[in-house]
Design a protein around this motif. Structure first.
Motif, short mmCIF file in Angstrom:
data_model
loop_
_atom_site.label_atom_id
_atom_site.label_comp_id
_atom_site.label_asym_id
_atom_site.label_seq_id
_atom_site.Cartn_x
_atom_site.Cartn_y
_atom_site.Cartn_z
N ILE A 150 -50.47 -86.82 -37.87
CA ILE A 150 -49.38 -85.93 -37.48
C ILE A 150 -48.07 -86.66 -37.75
CG2 ILE A 150 -48.31 -84.65 -35.59
CD1 ILE A 150 -51.09 -84.49 -34.31
N GLU A 194 -51.86 -82.54 -27.07
CA GLU A 194 -50.73 -82.92 -27.91
C GLU A 194 -49.94 -84.11 -27.37
OE1 GLU A 194 -46.46 -81.05 -29.46
OE2 GLU A 194 -47.96 -79.75 -28.55
N ASN A 200 -54.91 -88.41 -30.39
CA ASN A 200 -54.41 -87.93 -31.68
C ASN A 200 -54.44 -89.00 -32.76
OD1 ASN A 200 -53.31 -85.06 -31.25
ND2 ASN A 200 -52.50 -86.16 -29.48
N GLU A 233 -49.25 -79.00 -35.69
CA GLU A 233 -50.71 -79.04 -35.58
C GLU A 233 -51.20 -78.26 -34.36
OE1 GLU A 233 -54.70 -80.03 -36.32
OE2 GLU A 233 -52.93 -80.13 -37.61
N LYS A 259 -55.11 -88.29 -36.67
CA LYS A 259 -54.81 -86.88 -36.97
C LYS A 259 -53.71 -86.73 -38.02
CE LYS A 259 -57.74 -85.20 -33.93
NZ LYS A 259 -57.35 -84.54 -32.69
N TYR A 297 -45.43 -80.23 -32.04
CA TYR A 297 -46.00 -80.52 -33.35
C TYR A 297 -46.74 -79.31 -33.92
CZ TYR A 297 -44.87 -85.30 -32.07
OH TYR A 297 -44.19 -86.43 -31.70
N LYS A 340 -51.62 -74.19 -34.04
CA LYS A 340 -52.81 -73.51 -34.54
C LYS A 340 -53.56 -72.84 -33.39
CE LYS A 340 -53.33 -76.69 -38.44
NZ LYS A 340 -54.16 -77.74 -39.07
N ASN A 385 -56.02 -74.90 -31.35
CA ASN A 385 -55.38 -76.04 -30.70
C ASN A 385 -54.49 -75.65 -29.53
OD1 ASN A 385 -56.57 -78.15 -32.02
ND2 ASN A 385 -54.94 -78.42 -33.53
#
Length: 640
Positions: A294, A283, A289, A501, A292, A499, A504, A507
């Motif tokens: 984000i 991250e 990233n 994302e 991605k 974040y 999850k 992740n």
């Protein structure tokens, strides 16, 4: 003085010291009965191991005597009366007698098990119905073990009775109760510290791996340990079970537990530097990233981002464990941690093929660097199991002015020390485990204001880590070994998340992975988006340095021309998780309990009941086959 209970406290101390004395006798007898399989250089060698064993004896003795200690000090007024003292006597010798007997069993069976008694024995004995006859046969074949036990217990009873507590009840009750409560509180603190093995914030409770901190070869760790400790410390940690789902042909054809790579590498072979960066989640790094989408994404690792662009880097790499010590076994030995961690299991103390042993075979100088107090996190012990020739920790750094006060030497000065100290013998393999990017998320005072604040406490220390890496490479470039070195950078596990994302499920294991070398002949450049994991690092490095022999690995070489399908493995502590082909599988040790599309990283849509395809069914079988092979190799000591 009656109110202060000095004689009772002294009697308690004496009784506990007796336990230490008899544990040392048991340690000597254990070595004596097994001296043909545990070699020592001499009496000095033995005394050193016996001394270090005191910490493990402390844990065992305090486990066994916790209730005895409490009842000896609790202020119930009648403590000194004959009846109460008799109750304490029987409690003391029943509990200590059972615990002490555990060590005597190992006098005989160590030669066969090559390990101290652990709770794994419970899984063995519950399936046996001939324990009585086996026990009688053992006594018949080894009568002197029983004789030693009886004689020593009789001596223990005799010495216990040499110090008696006179029946003198207190006259002033207030001082009696106040002093008793104070004594109990102080004792509770000491007992907790003794059971953990340390009062330091930076260490976790000692376990079997820590016995390897003090030895020249792994088998000597069994002298440092005692069987009572090894049994108690492995209770509820052994989820390792042999299973049989498929035949061995299926495993060999589909899991490929042994890899073989052929690569011509001219001399001198490349040096290897492995950075295991504390809490380095994917991250935090912008390069990993890109694309991605984000919303509002910011990177906190400008140096790592720039270095990755000059490297072979993987944007879809994952951790194989949840803790720092899990990363050590995954990265260096290719052994992931499942629901139960391999490194804290009864099976961790065995011969293991790893990138360390591979490099040792090829004549490399091998070393491990970690700026925490030596032995912290179990790294020193497990490093000795793997075969590192040198360990450099806080002790060797020898400058507490750079200590962060909680965990370790600050990253920047320790990495400078690393850059200047490593490489005196070439070729070399050096692994460094950083420490500063960790709770309580502090940075050195002189860097306050240097880094952007970020959104979560982790953002500042990760920037400090990135700056420390930059300073390392500035110094390393000036060293004679730099141009012929392969650098690996990854994290041990993830940490704070900002974040969505990275909230999850999968992740939470997402890490950066970089292979860099200033030498273009190693052809380490480019972006890769295929699946990768920590366990791939070991076979990749074995391939890069031209180790043209079989490698035992559940990972794969990321630079090989061979077509190898990745099997990504980790666990959330409840179930195992496999990423195979187009799907993610959840596995409970017996059956697959969930199937998710590979893009469903949050594991939100279980396709188990709706999806029936040949690929899914093969994936389920692959999970079982992989798990079977893992358990077989760990339990039956086939990790070499």
């Amino acid at each position: 003085m009656k109110e202060f209970r000095a004689k009772e406290v002294l009697a308690l101390i004496y009784r506990l010291l007796l336990a230490y004395f008899f544990y040392q006798i048991a340690r000597f007898l254990f070595w004596y009965f097994n001296k043909d399989v545990i070699t020592l250089d001499g009496i000095t060698d033995y005394l050193k191991l016996a001394y270090y064993g005191t910490a493990f004896d402390t844990t065992a003795i305090l486990y066994v005597n916790a209730l005895f200690i409490f009842l000896s000090l609790v202020p119930v007024v009648v403590n000194t009366k004959a009846g109460y003292q008799k109750m304490l006597f029987w409690l003391y010798f029943i509990t200590n007698g059972i615990a002490y007997a555990m060590n005597f069993g190992d006098f005989i069976y160590f030669k066969f098990s090559q390990a101290r008694l652990t709770s794994a024995v419970l899984d063995v004995v519950k399936h046996e119905d001939n324990l009585g006859s086996v026990g009688l046969e053992s006594v018949y074949q080894h009568p002197f073990v029983i004789i030693w036990f009886v004689v020593l217990m009789a001596l223990w009873v005799f010495l216990y009775k040499r110090i008696k507590v006179a029946p003198k009840p207190p006259k002033r009750m207030v001082p009696y109760f106040v002093w008793s409560i104070v004594t109990l509180c102080v004792t509770a603190v000491l007992v907790v510290g003794g059971i953990r093995g340390d009062f330091k914030h930076s260490t976790r409770p000692i376990n079997l791996v820590d016995a390897n901190r003090h030895i020249k070869n792994p088998v000597q760790a069994n002298i440092v340990l005692n069987s009572t400790f090894s049994f108690f410390r492995t209770i509820n940690t052994n989820g390792f079970k042999l299973v049989h789902f498929v035949d061995e042909d299926y495993i060999n054809k589909n899991i490929h537990p042994y890899k073989h790579y052929e690569r011509e590498v001219p001399n001198p072979r490349p040096n290897i530097v492995i950075f295991i960066v504390e809490s380095f989640g994917r991250e935090y790094s912008g390069t990993f990233n890109e694309g991605k989408n984000i919303n509002g994404y910011e990177s906190y690792t400008p140096f790592v981002d720039s270095l990755a662009k000059q490297s072979l880097y993987f944007t879809n790499a994952y951790a194989n464990g949840r803790q720092s010590i899990h990363a050590m076994s995954s990265i260096l030995a290719g052994i992931p941690s499942l629901v139960d961690a391999f490194t804290s299991s009864p099976y961790s103390n065995q011969k293991i093929q790893s990138i360390v042993s591979v490099c040792n075979d090829l004549g490399y100088d091998t070393s491990f660097y970690h700026g925490a107090p030596n032995g912290s996190m179990g790294f020193l012990g497990f490093g000795n199991i793997l075969g590192f020739k040198h360990y450099f920790g806080k002790t060797e750094y020898n400058n507490d002015k750079d200590f962060d006060g909680i965990w370790a030497i600050w990253d920047e000065p320790f990495l400078q020390y690393f850059a200047k100290n490593v490489g005196k013998t070439q070729p070399f393999l050096a692994t460094v485990f950083t420490a500063s990017s960790h709770h309580p998320f502090k940075i050195p005072e002189e860097y306050n204001g240097k880094f952007k604040k970020g959104h979560i406490p982790m953002h500042k220390p990760i920037q400090y880590m990135d700056y420390s890496l930059k300073r390392f490479f500035e110094t390393a470039k000036k060293q004679p070994w730099y141009n012929n070195t392969i650098f690996v950078i990854t994290g041990d596990h993830t940490n704070q998340i900002y974040y969505k994302e990275f909230e999850k499920q999968m992740n939470r294991f997402a890490l950066p992975l970089i292979f860099f070398s200033p030498n273009p002949k190693y052809r380490l450049s480019g972006k890769r988006t295929d699946l990768a994991q920590q366990t791939d690092i070991y076979p990749t490095l074995a391939d890069l340095i031209g180790y043209n022999k079989s490698v035992r690995s559940w990972g794969r070489s990321l630079v090989s021309d061979k077509s190898e399908h990745p099997i990504i493995v980790n666990s959330d502590g409840i179930q195992e998780q496999f990423m195979i082909g187009d799907y993610i599988y959840r596995f409970d040790g017996k059956e697959v309990t969930g199937v998710y599309h590979i893009n469903d990283l949050g594991l939100e849509n279980n396709l188990m009941k709706t999806l029936r395809s040949e690929d899914v069914e093969k994936g389920k079988m692959m999970c079982k086959a992989w798990y079977q092979d893992y358990m077989n190799r760990v339990i039956n000591k086939k990790l070499n």
